[in-house]
Design a protein around this motif. Sequence first.
Motif, short mmCIF file in Angstrom:
data_model
loop_
_atom_site.label_atom_id
_atom_site.label_comp_id
_atom_site.label_asym_id
_atom_site.label_seq_id
_atom_site.Cartn_x
_atom_site.Cartn_y
_atom_site.Cartn_z
N CYS A 37 0.82 -1.26 -0.04
CA CYS A 37 0.11 0.18 0.18
C CYS A 37 0.81 1.36 -0.04
O CYS A 37 0.64 2.05 -0.70
N LEU A 49 -6.98 -0.01 3.00
CA LEU A 49 -6.25 -1.21 3.31
C LEU A 49 -4.99 -1.16 4.22
O LEU A 49 -4.77 -1.90 4.97
N GLU A 65 -9.43 3.59 -1.23
CA GLU A 65 -9.05 2.08 -0.89
C GLU A 65 -7.57 1.75 -0.57
O GLU A 65 -7.66 0.80 0.63
N ALA A 103 -5.52 -6.71 -6.34
CA ALA A 103 -6.24 -5.84 -7.30
C ALA A 103 -5.86 -4.57 -7.24
O ALA A 103 -5.98 -3.58 -8.33
N LEU A 104 -5.04 -3.67 -6.11
CA LEU A 104 -4.87 -2.53 -5.96
C LEU A 104 -3.28 -2.15 -6.22
O LEU A 104 -3.28 -0.97 -6.50
N ARG A 142 -7.10 -12.65 3.14
CA ARG A 142 -8.24 -11.54 2.38
C ARG A 142 -7.60 -10.24 1.88
O ARG A 142 -7.95 -9.55 1.05
N LEU A 143 -6.93 -9.69 3.07
CA LEU A 143 -6.33 -8.35 2.62
C LEU A 143 -5.31 -8.51 1.45
O LEU A 143 -5.16 -7.66 0.71
N ARG A 159 -5.69 -10.56 -0.91
CA ARG A 159 -6.50 -10.33 -2.31
C ARG A 159 -6.86 -9.00 -2.70
O ARG A 159 -6.69 -8.85 -3.94
N ARG A 160 -7.21 -8.41 -1.85
CA ARG A 160 -7.54 -7.06 -2.04
C ARG A 160 -6.17 -6.15 -2.63
O ARG A 160 -6.36 -5.72 -3.44
N ASP A 196 -7.39 4.72 -6.77
CA ASP A 196 -7.44 3.74 -5.85
C ASP A 196 -7.00 4.06 -4.45
O ASP A 196 -7.04 3.31 -3.37
#
Length: 204
Positions: free
Chosen positions: A38, A57, A53, A133-134, A126-127, A129-130, A50
Motif C-alpha cells: 500500500c 487497506l 481504498e 487488485a490494487l 483476504r487483505l 487478495r484486495r 485507488d
Amino acid sequence: MLDTRFLDALASAAPTPGGGGAAALMGATGAALVAMVCHLSLGKKGHEADEPELRRLLDEAEALRAKLQRMVAEDACAFERLMSAYRLPKATAEEQAYRGAAIQNGLRAATLAPLACARAAADAVRLARRAAALGHRQVISDVGVAALAAAAALRSAALNVQINVPALKDRAFADHALTEVAALVDECGGVAEAVHGRVKSMLA
C-alpha cells in the motif's frame, strides 16, 4: 536490521515460543507486506483513483499486523498456563480434581489462542487478495508473498488447534474449533492460490 532474539528463542530448548508463536509471526509478516504494498502504491501514476481504498487497506493491514504481533506472546502465555496445570500436585483426590479442572481450562486457552490466530491469518489472506487488485505492478510479487505467508500462518495455527482438542472433555467446543479452522483453511487456501496465480500471470 533483523532482531534475532525471537528466532534464537525459537531454536532453543525452551518450549516457548513454539509453533503457535511462529504462526502468529508468519501472519504478521503477511499483513506487514500488504502494508508495504500500500505504501509503495500510494501516489503512483495510474493509482490515483485507488488511493482511498489503498489507505483503508493500509490502516487495516497495520491494525492486523499489531494484533498478530501480540498473539506471539499470547500463544506462549497460553501454553505456559497449560504446562503449569500439568505440574500441579496430584497426591490426593482433591488435588487430582483441581489439577484436572486446571488442565481442561489450560487446554481451552491453548486452543483459543491459535484459533484466534487462524482467524487473524485468514483476514491477512483476504487483505492480500484486495492488495492484488490494487497494488502497483512493481511490488506485485510482494502481494504473492503476503498471501502465501498468511496462508502458511493459517494452516500452522490450525495444527496448533488440532493438537489440543483430543484431550478436551468439552467436545462441543472441540468440534466447533475443528470445524471452524477447517472452513478457514478451505476458504483461504483457495484465496491464497488464486492470488499466487494472479501474481504469476502478471510476472510472466
